[in-house]
Design an enzyme around this catalytic site. Structure first.
Site, PDB file in Angstrom:
ATOM      1  N   GLY A 183       0.835  -1.196   0.000  1.00 51.28           N
ATOM      2  CA  GLY A 183       0.000   0.000   0.000  1.00 51.28           C
ATOM      3  C   GLY A 183       0.869   1.245   0.000  1.00 51.28           C
ATOM      4  O   GLY A 183       2.095   1.171  -0.091  1.00 51.28           O
ATOM      5  N   GLU A 213      10.035   2.385  -2.918  1.00 49.37           N
ATOM      6  CA  GLU A 213       9.470   2.517  -4.265  1.00 49.37           C
ATOM      7  C   GLU A 213       8.943   3.934  -4.433  1.00 49.37           C
ATOM      8  O   GLU A 213       9.534   4.765  -5.124  1.00 49.37           O
ATOM      9  CB  GLU A 213       8.360   1.501  -4.500  1.00 49.37           C
TER      10      GLU A 213
END
EC number: 3.5.4.4
Length: 391
Positions: A183, A213
């Site tokens: 998430g 990320e």
């Protein structure tokens, strides 16, 4: 595929591959989405044929619009709310990966996202496990043996991480090999889930964390130092702690964006690692890298300048992965072909990545070694590559 990605793809398909980062809800066949939607009465799909729907998923993921990207998962999750749907998706996942030459895979999914039609958390896990076993059996019958284990994922923004961790432990001897959180990184640091990670450590269980990320070095540092992650999901932003000629990696890439061979030709004595990057390399912490997905989320500018090439040359424990095969329109063989065609990678590089990934898998050491010595090394030897010891 275009731009030469299919050139020489058969050899890459035959090469044994190991996949550690692949989302079950991101890898459905488009036709399966259509048929499951019809079966469960879901009428929200944007297209009515398999090819058109597959194109819609890829274009939506490429659109640069976060809402549209997230909408793609609304559709796949909508058809994965029954035992029959989960069983079919899991079985086809194992079969599709095996047909692409994957010999070991870890498929991750969030049980809490499959409860809308009355399934329990346990029911979700048991349906997926049964589907994976069915897919393994069918793949073996087709001459493509594969082993697939499951990673149970907790959503970072929710409050179920300890419950999902306990669920993973309950099924640890029935096909669940690890735990994950996923998430949005920004605003939802891994430290919010310390209770779950501490529980897993007490139970001597493996876990990975999506980190590095969409958010940078603090996310990576917390995942490793506070939470004790065995691996990093993506981890691509570790290059924020690497300089080239004294410039941050991102600045150097911006200055060399018109030179696709820049990373391949770079002299490594011009590269400096910061403390965190050096620690990640020294500790051999595996990085679950997903090149095509990273381009879609703007975590990397191009395949040619994706950090995986520099990190491979610096001998980080990098692995190659698909992330979401449906949304990226990809396979492991396609990811390998992209690196070959656009970043100068060779089959020897793929062999190195495969050994890295198998060493990093969440199954017992003797089982990893058996796959390395009994499947991966012989597979590459058949392609003309003997496998020397790799550090």
């Amino acid at each position: 595929m275009t731009n030469g990605v299919h050139d020489g793809i058969d050899e890459l398909v035959r090469a044994p591959k190991v996949l550690l980062h692949d989302h079950l809800d991101g890898g459905l066949r488009p036709q399966t989405v259509l048929e499951l939607a019809q079966d469960c009465g879901y009428d929200g799909l944007p297209e009515t044929t398999g090819p058109a729907l597959g194109t819609w998923f890829r274009e939506s993921a490429d659109s640069g619009s976060l809402p549209r990207y997230l909408e793609t998962f609304d559709h796949t999750l909508a058809v994965m709310q029954t035992r029959e749907g989960l069983f079919r998706v899991a079985s086809e996942c194992a079969q599709d990966l095996a047909a692409d030459g994957v010999v070991y895979a870890e498929s991750r999914y969030a049980p809490e996202q499959h409860l809308a039609r009355g399934l329990t958390l346990e029911g979700v896990v048991e349906a997926v496990n049964a589907g994976l076993r069915d897919g393994e059996a069918k793949a073996a019958e087709a001459g493509h043996p594969i082993r697939v284990t499951a990673l149970l994922t907790a959503m970072r923004h929710a409050a179920k991480s300890t419950e999902i961790a306990e669920l993973a432990i309950r099924y640890r001897d029935e096909g669940v090999s690890g735990f994950d959180i996923a998430g949005a990184e920004a605003g939802y640091p891994p430290t919010r889930h310390l209770d779950a990670f501490e529980y897993l450590q007490r139970e001597n269980f493996h876990f990975t964390i999506h980190a590095g990320e969409a958010f940078g070095l603090p996310s990576i540092w917390q995942a490793i130092q506070w939470c004790g992650a065995d691996r990093l999901g993506h981890g691509v932003r570790i290059v924020d702690d690497i300089t080239i000629d004294g410039s941050p990696f991102a600045e150097w890439v911006e200055g060399n964006k018109d030179d696709p061979g820049a990373l391949t030709a770079l002299e490594l004595d011009r590269v400096r690692l910061g403390r965190l990057a050096a620690y990640v390399r020294d500790k051999r912490i595996p990085l679950e890298m997903c090149p095509s997905s990273n381009l879609q989320t703007s975590a990397a500018p191009s395949i040619a300048l994706h950090p995986i090439t520099l990190l491979r040359r610096l001998r980080f424990r990098v692995t190659l992965n698909t992330d979401n095969r449906l949304m990226s329109g990809t396979t492991m063989s396609r990811e390998a072909a992209l690196l070959r065609d656009e970043a100068g990678w060779t089959l020897e590089d793929l062999r190195w990545l495969t050994i890295n990934a198998m060493k990093s898998a969440f199954i017992p050491f003797d089982e990893r070694l058996a796959l390395i010595d009994g499947v991966i090394k012989p597979g590459y030897a058949e392609l003309g590559y003997e496998v020397p010891p790799i550090g």
